[in-house]
Write a protein that holds these residues in place. Structure first.
Motif, short mmCIF file in Angstrom:
data_model
loop_
_atom_site.label_atom_id
_atom_site.label_comp_id
_atom_site.label_asym_id
_atom_site.label_seq_id
_atom_site.Cartn_x
_atom_site.Cartn_y
_atom_site.Cartn_z
N VAL A 57 0.75 -1.34 -0.17
CA VAL A 57 0.19 0.19 -0.22
C VAL A 57 0.89 1.04 -0.06
O VAL A 57 1.46 1.24 1.17
CB VAL A 57 -0.73 0.40 1.31
CG1 VAL A 57 -1.89 1.04 1.12
CG2 VAL A 57 -2.08 -1.52 1.42
N ARG A 58 0.89 1.81 -1.10
CA ARG A 58 2.35 2.93 -1.20
C ARG A 58 1.45 4.30 -2.11
O ARG A 58 -0.28 3.79 -2.95
CB ARG A 58 3.26 2.22 -1.40
CG ARG A 58 3.01 2.13 -3.31
CD ARG A 58 4.36 1.51 -4.18
NE ARG A 58 4.74 1.05 -4.89
CZ ARG A 58 4.16 -0.46 -5.67
NH1 ARG A 58 3.46 -1.07 -4.24
NH2 ARG A 58 4.11 -1.04 -6.93
N GLN A 59 1.90 5.27 -1.71
CA GLN A 59 1.03 6.63 -2.33
C GLN A 59 2.58 6.39 -3.92
O GLN A 59 3.12 6.77 -4.30
CB GLN A 59 1.59 7.57 -1.98
CG GLN A 59 0.85 9.08 -2.96
CD GLN A 59 0.27 9.84 -1.91
OE1 GLN A 59 0.66 10.06 -0.56
NE2 GLN A 59 1.31 11.45 -2.07
N GLU A 64 2.06 6.79 -13.09
CA GLU A 64 1.87 5.10 -11.69
C GLU A 64 0.86 4.32 -11.47
O GLU A 64 1.11 2.86 -11.81
CB GLU A 64 3.02 5.61 -10.91
CG GLU A 64 4.63 6.10 -10.80
CD GLU A 64 5.13 6.84 -9.98
OE1 GLU A 64 6.53 6.66 -9.97
OE2 GLU A 64 4.45 7.86 -8.73
N ALA A 65 -0.36 5.02 -10.97
CA ALA A 65 -1.24 3.79 -10.97
C ALA A 65 -1.45 2.86 -12.31
O ALA A 65 -2.38 1.81 -12.05
CB ALA A 65 -2.56 4.63 -10.56
N SER A 66 -1.91 3.83 -13.44
CA SER A 66 -2.07 3.27 -14.63
C SER A 66 -1.68 2.45 -14.61
O SER A 66 -2.06 1.15 -15.95
CB SER A 66 -2.83 4.17 -15.35
OG SER A 66 -3.09 5.19 -15.49
N GLU A 67 -0.01 2.80 -14.95
CA GLU A 67 1.03 1.56 -15.43
C GLU A 67 0.92 0.00 -14.01
O GLU A 67 0.84 -1.34 -14.77
CB GLU A 67 2.43 1.68 -15.03
CG GLU A 67 2.27 2.80 -16.06
CD GLU A 67 4.69 2.85 -16.25
OE1 GLU A 67 5.11 1.74 -15.72
OE2 GLU A 67 4.70 3.37 -16.60
N LEU A 68 0.57 0.26 -13.17
CA LEU A 68 0.58 -0.99 -13.18
C LEU A 68 -0.97 -2.03 -12.66
O LEU A 68 -1.15 -2.91 -12.68
CB LEU A 68 0.38 -0.11 -10.51
CG LEU A 68 1.74 0.09 -9.81
CD1 LEU A 68 1.24 0.62 -8.85
CD2 LEU A 68 2.48 -1.55 -9.69
#
Length: 239
Positions: A57-59, A64-68
């Motif tokens: 759980v990280r910011q 970056e969220a889209s890549e994940l």
């Protein structure tokens, strides 16, 4: 959020050892707020598992969220069968149990993406749009459900066929009481019956009219495909 179960490997021991429950998603808020929401889940497991899950759980930035999230889409050779659960057709304990049992019987492959099922959340703003306002008719559903299996070009002969047979059994075990009424058009299934209704529902006749008007020569056409060569980013057939 995407929720799922899965495994990967080439041997029975690997497939059993790698079987897992997984969740990945985006939360718009602080890390502390998210930890509070996930608290009951983060307290499950061994001390090592709890530490690893808490550290996940990280910011991150929106990019970056889209890549994940994009990393959850299988690559190479895959096959999928989908459904669109709503509040009346959410998976029961029996269905999840049947899926978990069949998952351990996956025949394996050289594709690290393995096999399993994923549920992508809908609801919220998506469901506030009328079903006939766009081409996407599934406005009252809560999840996109996808049963998936994958293999690699370099796998030995017979692996693809074994994976396809397993996928049919996996899906059949989960929906033993009846085939779902709706399916997701971006997870094309060549074996799907009544695909026009399943993918597009009452929007299908209008979509056919649009297709005939703007593509009279059928330039955009999904070929009658080989089930051994499905792409995760295909599109449903219209008209």
């Amino acid at each position: 959020m995407r929720l799922g179960i899965g495994t990967n490997g080439t041997t029975r021991a690997q497939i059993r050892a790698n079987a897992n429950v997984n969740a990945i998603g985006q939360f718009y808020g602080t890390v502390q707020e998210l930890r509070a929401v996930l608290g009951p889940l983060l307290n499950i497991g061994t001390a090592e598992e709890r530490a690893r899950n808490s550290a996940s759980v990280r910011q991150v930035t929106p990019g970056e969220a889209s890549e994940l999230l994009s990393a959850t889409t299988p690559i190479e050779r895959i096959a999928t069968k989908s459904a669109m659960p709503d509040s009346r057709t959410l998976l029961t304990d029996r269905q999840v149990g049947a899926a978990a049992e069949r998952l351990l019987e996956w025949p394996g492959s050289g594709n690290e993406d393995g096999a399993g099922f994923a549920m992508f959340t809908l609801g919220g703003e998506i469901n506030r749009v009328a079903p006939d306002a766009t081409a996407f008719v599934h406005r009252g559903d809560l999840f996109v459900f996808a049963a998936e299996t994958s293999w690699a070009d370099y796998d030995r002969p017979g692996v693809a066929d074994a994976n396809l047979r397993w996928l049919d059994q996996f899906y059949g075990d989960i929906f033993a009481e009846g085939t779902p009424e709706h399916s997701y058009q971006n997870f094309p299934d060549p074996t799907l019956k009544n695909r026009q209704d399943a993918y597009y529902g009452t929007n299908y006749p209008r979509l056919v009219q649009v297709k005939r008007k703007y593509d009279p020569d059928r330039l955009l056409q999904l070929p009658a495909g080989d089930r051994h060569a499905l792409s995760p980013n295909g599109a449903g057939h219209i008209g």
